[in-house]
Write a protein that holds these residues in place. Structure first.
Motif, short mmCIF file in Angstrom:
data_model
loop_
_atom_site.label_atom_id
_atom_site.label_comp_id
_atom_site.label_asym_id
_atom_site.label_seq_id
_atom_site.Cartn_x
_atom_site.Cartn_y
_atom_site.Cartn_z
N VAL A 379 0.85 -1.19 0.00
CA VAL A 379 0.00 0.00 0.00
C VAL A 379 0.89 1.24 0.00
N GLU A 380 0.29 2.37 -0.36
CA GLU A 380 1.02 3.63 -0.36
C GLU A 380 1.42 4.02 1.06
N ALA A 381 2.55 4.71 1.16
CA ALA A 381 3.11 5.01 2.47
C ALA A 381 2.17 5.84 3.33
N HIS A 382 1.41 6.76 2.73
CA HIS A 382 0.55 7.63 3.53
C HIS A 382 -0.58 6.86 4.20
N ARG A 383 -0.86 5.65 3.74
CA ARG A 383 -1.89 4.84 4.37
C ARG A 383 -1.38 4.06 5.58
N ILE A 384 -0.09 4.07 5.80
CA ILE A 384 0.52 3.32 6.90
C ILE A 384 0.66 4.25 8.11
N ARG A 385 -0.10 4.00 9.14
CA ARG A 385 -0.15 4.91 10.29
C ARG A 385 1.11 4.82 11.16
N ASP A 386 1.70 3.63 11.26
CA ASP A 386 2.86 3.43 12.12
C ASP A 386 4.12 3.88 11.39
N LYS A 387 4.75 4.95 11.88
CA LYS A 387 5.93 5.49 11.20
C LYS A 387 7.12 4.53 11.25
N ASN A 388 7.08 3.58 12.18
CA ASN A 388 8.19 2.63 12.28
C ASN A 388 8.22 1.63 11.13
N LYS A 398 6.72 6.17 -6.22
CA LYS A 398 6.24 5.97 -4.87
C LYS A 398 6.71 4.61 -4.35
N ILE A 399 7.35 4.62 -3.19
CA ILE A 399 7.80 3.40 -2.55
C ILE A 399 6.68 2.91 -1.63
N LEU A 400 6.27 1.68 -1.81
CA LEU A 400 5.14 1.12 -1.09
C LEU A 400 5.59 0.33 0.13
N GLY A 401 4.66 0.10 1.03
CA GLY A 401 4.93 -0.68 2.23
C GLY A 401 3.76 -1.57 2.57
N TYR A 402 3.69 -2.01 3.83
CA TYR A 402 2.66 -2.93 4.27
C TYR A 402 1.99 -2.43 5.54
N GLU A 403 0.76 -2.88 5.74
CA GLU A 403 0.05 -2.64 7.00
C GLU A 403 -0.09 -3.97 7.75
N LEU A 404 0.06 -3.91 9.07
CA LEU A 404 -0.06 -5.10 9.89
C LEU A 404 -1.53 -5.47 10.12
N GLN A 405 -1.74 -6.77 10.29
CA GLN A 405 -3.05 -7.23 10.75
C GLN A 405 -3.27 -6.73 12.17
N PRO A 406 -4.47 -6.26 12.48
CA PRO A 406 -4.75 -5.86 13.87
C PRO A 406 -4.96 -7.09 14.75
N GLY A 407 -4.78 -6.89 16.05
CA GLY A 407 -5.10 -7.93 17.02
C GLY A 407 -4.07 -9.02 17.18
N LEU A 408 -2.83 -8.79 16.71
CA LEU A 408 -1.79 -9.81 16.86
C LEU A 408 -1.29 -9.84 18.31
N ASP A 409 -0.94 -11.04 18.80
CA ASP A 409 -0.32 -11.12 20.11
C ASP A 409 1.08 -10.53 20.04
N ASN A 410 1.66 -10.21 21.17
CA ASN A 410 2.93 -9.47 21.20
C ASN A 410 4.06 -10.20 20.49
N SER A 411 4.16 -11.51 20.72
CA SER A 411 5.24 -12.28 20.10
C SER A 411 5.10 -12.30 18.59
N THR A 412 3.90 -12.56 18.10
CA THR A 412 3.68 -12.61 16.66
C THR A 412 3.88 -11.23 16.04
N ARG A 413 3.39 -10.22 16.70
CA ARG A 413 3.53 -8.86 16.16
C ARG A 413 5.00 -8.47 16.04
#
Length: 501
Positions: A379-388, A398-413
């Motif tokens: 997805v486009e960078a501006h759609r990724i809320r987490d700056k990390n 445009k350089i694209l990135g990814y969004e994480l699935q919500p609700g992941l446990d800490n280890s998986t995330r």
């Protein structure tokens, strides 16, 4: 009171003839305790369920058995440009991060590139064998004697190459505003028709426009092609590098790399980082096609990118052939190491290779389904809320990135974030991990996590580093005759009043 009433009622019902009162009281107490225990058990089981096993801990993470080999932990990766090398570097970052290995990190974001590598480019270097470095992999122009001063004698050297035509397409898109030869051309086809019309070997950053692989390996990219010269360059590379991967056969390359390094399958499973979008999107999300494995970048300051669309990369077959001739040294390397690559595959076994590639792709799909939103589509960078995990932008694409699935446990995330964290953010994270005191001292209050990048001549600098005081180095000159200055152990070049890293 409840017990008395219940016992009295039972005694009346049974006419008091089936035993003494205390027996009925004991029986009733037993029933109440059993019921309470069952109720508490249900509540306890609901509230304290055993943790679900992370997908990264499953047996599939190891992959097919590797025998009795031991994992390599001394690794030097020559990160060539525009070859999927950022994805490979992410694997090295992840492995070293998970196993607490020490990286030979640059003071900035590249190891002195495009100058030949020198040991003073490594942060924390104190002399040969003073500190054990495990992994080196940031951009550099290869210089074997200097690298050997940093890395142990048993280091495993490897790199990756790409078809020079595809590499030229990616370079033109990315370095259009950086390389003078590209900046002058209307499109890649115009450049291919007459490269000498645009190319001046004396101008800085024009190395991106000719034999870029040859240059990255530390060789003279402007030399006239001869078979003898090309073979000498090939021999030099073969003597040092134990494995040369091929970008066009990325999954097969990962299987060969996994067995060469004796690493588990998950260590070489990746998501394509820094994919570039070829067409501008509309207002409603992402549209247009995207191309994977573009090199990482950051935003340019001082380069006008407004109202400019993606560069014209269309080529005829005749123009593609002209690009191969223009990059004849790279074309020779590509053909030579492509042959070697398939010889390695034959020795490995084609059937076994197909089987392990299928496992790798299946594992990638499984991890994408767990880690990524929208099925893993970039997805486009501006759609990724987490700056990390938001990629920096550079050039006219445009350089694209990814969004994480919500609700992941800490280890998986944590594991998922490692797989999609962009190169620059990951380098900063490793830097702060290896040099925690320096990291705390260099970040002004209220600006933790904020990275301001300044691009000068195609090289990326942190803004705070650009403000450091400079002192002259008498008698020191760069490869193009420019005067050199030293800034906090880093040599920079000076053209008149302008300074370049």
């Amino acid at each position: 009171m409840v017990f008395r009433r219940t016992a009295r009622m039972l005694r009346r019902l049974m006419c008091g003839r089936l035993g003494p009162v205390w027996l009925w009281k004991a029986l009733l107490l037993f029933v109440v305790i059993a019921f309470a225990g069952q109720l508490l058990g249900i509540i306890f089981n609901r509230s304290v369920q055993p943790a679900t096993q992370s997908i990264f801990s499953s047996p599939d993470a190891q992959g097919p058995p590797l025998g009795s080999c031991q994992p390599h932990t001394h690794i030097m990766f020559l990160k060539t440009h525009k070859t999927a090398s950022s994805t490979v570097l992410n694997m090295l970052y992840r492995f070293g991060d998970e196993h607490n290995l020490r990286f030979a990190l640059p003071l900035g974001y590249q190891l002195g590139y495009p100058l030949p590598f020198n040991t003073h480019r490594v942060k924390g270097y104190r002399g040969p064998r003073a500190i054990e470095f495990h992994i080196m992999g940031n951009h550099m122009r290869f210089n074997k004697p200097e690298v050997e001063k940093v890395m142990p004698a048993d280091t495993f050297y490897f790199s990756i190459i790409r078809d020079p035509v595809a590499l030229a397409e990616s370079s033109f898109a990315y370095y259009k505003e950086v390389a003078p030869a590209f900046r002058k051309a209307k499109g890649l086809g115009d450049f291919a028709d007459d490269p000498r019309k645009y190319y001046d070997p004396r101008l800085r950053n024009n190395h991106y426009a000719k034999n870029l692989l040859w240059f990255d390996f530390g060789l003279d990219h402007n030399a006239n092609f001869s078979l003898a010269l090309a073979r000498r360059g090939e021999d030099l590379i073969r003597k040092t590098f134990k494995l040369i991967l091929v970008s066009e056969y990325f999954d097969q390359s990962m299987i060969l790399l996994r067995h060469a390094l004796c690493w588990p399958l998950d260590a070489v499973v990746s998501f394509s980082l820094n994919a570039r979008q070829q067409k501008p999107s509309g207002s409603g999300g992402m549209s247009g096609s995207w191309v994977g494995k573009a090199a990482a970048g950051v935003g340019f300051k001082g380069v006008n990118q407004q109202a400019k669309g993606p560069p014209n990369l269309s080529l005829t077959e005749n123009q593609r052939e002209k690009l191969r001739q223009w990059n004849s040294l790279d074309w020779y390397l590509y053909r030579a190491f492509n042959r070697t690559f398939w010889e390695d595959v034959d020795r490995f076994g084609r059937t076994q290779m197909e089987r392990e590639v299928a496992l790798l792709r299946m594992r990638r799909e499984d991890l994408a389904r767990v880690c990524l939103r929208d099925g893993g589509k970039p997805v486009e960078a501006h759609r990724i809320r987490d700056k990390n995990i938001r990629p920096f932008q550079s050039g006219l694409v445009k350089i694209l990135g990814y969004e994480l699935q919500p609700g992941l446990d800490n280890s998986t995330r944590t594991s998922c974030v490692r797989m999609i964290r962009p190169e620059i953010q990951y380098k900063d994270l490793l830097d702060s991990k290896q040099f925690p005191q320096l990291a705390a001292a260099q970040v002004p209050p209220g600006q933790q996590g904020q990275v301001v990048m300044v691009a000068v001549g195609g090289t990326f600098l942190r803004q705070d580093a650009a403000r450091k005081r400079e002192t002259p180095e008498e008698g020191m000159k760069d490869w193009d005759g420019s005067r050199l200055l030293r800034r906090n152990q880093t040599l920079i070049r000076v053209h008149g009043k302008r300074k370049f890293r």
